[in-house]
Design an enzyme around this catalytic site. Sequence first.
Site, short mmCIF file in Angstrom:
data_model
loop_
_atom_site.label_atom_id
_atom_site.label_comp_id
_atom_site.label_asym_id
_atom_site.label_seq_id
_atom_site.Cartn_x
_atom_site.Cartn_y
_atom_site.Cartn_z
CB SER A 186 -0.86 -0.07 1.14
OG SER A 186 -1.75 -0.92 1.20
CG HIS A 233 -2.15 4.08 3.30
ND1 HIS A 233 -3.34 3.90 3.39
CD2 HIS A 233 -1.52 2.76 3.06
CE1 HIS A 233 -3.86 2.52 3.19
NE2 HIS A 233 -2.68 1.99 3.07
#
Length: 283
Positions: A186, A233
């Site tokens: 991610s 993230h």
Amino acid sequence: MTDQAYNPANYCYRHPDRQSFILCQRCGRTICTECQTPAAVGVHCPECVREQRAQFTANRRATGPSGFTVARRRFAMLDQKATVVIIAVSVAIWLLDQVSGRFFTQLLGYNAYYLPTQPWRMVTSLFVHSGFLHILFNMWAVFIFGRMLENMLGTWRFLALYFLSGLGGSMAVTLLAPTTSVVGASGAIFGLFAAFFMLQRSLGSNAVSLLVIMGLNLVIGFLPGTNISWQAHVGGIAVGFLTGYVFSKTRNVRQRGLQIALLVGEAVLIIALTIVGYVLALA
């Protein structure tokens, strides 16, 4: 599109209506995806390809090709080969993880605890995923944005972006949540989002919709019960923005040395901040 003045350097020299960020590795002219031919390093324009083929034909008449040369050329002709390899390795590791009782999750996953003895986990964790939906959505994102960015940047720049963003995700986890164990690509994927936004803006395109999508996906990570590492993230986005900015400002072939130096500087900064996060976690 924005109202900025037309700049031919941002358009394919054979198709003036097509924007592109990729340059021919030999002559430096801008080319679109239709005109580019993958080479061992970067891509080449049709004219340079014709010159190379003529030279190759002359050499072949004299010596004949080796088996290694043929195999290397066939691999070089694969489209988006780095994207394909990343997806293939990730899927293979996930399948092996399922049949081995999560052995690879334990072997390759990242936690700041492992930094002194197994620092490579900052990278290997990108190839490990916790479940079917996790790997499905991550690999779908790599397939979509990876192909576009690898076409725009070339294989080696794309790999630098992917792994620097992944390292940025691990760095942010170390700084903000050092006791957390994380797996998944991610952080690298959010870096692809951010870099694509920067590159589109540098070409004069309106990429606000991408920024909104990225923001919505980032917010989801803050929702309770999602078990998503929003720290990774955030780190991936920060590094993606920075790397995209570097690529947009060092596009000229003559700036290749500066581009490499800046990317190395990014890697050094990421490692330094990771060490700082580890030291603070021990304090």
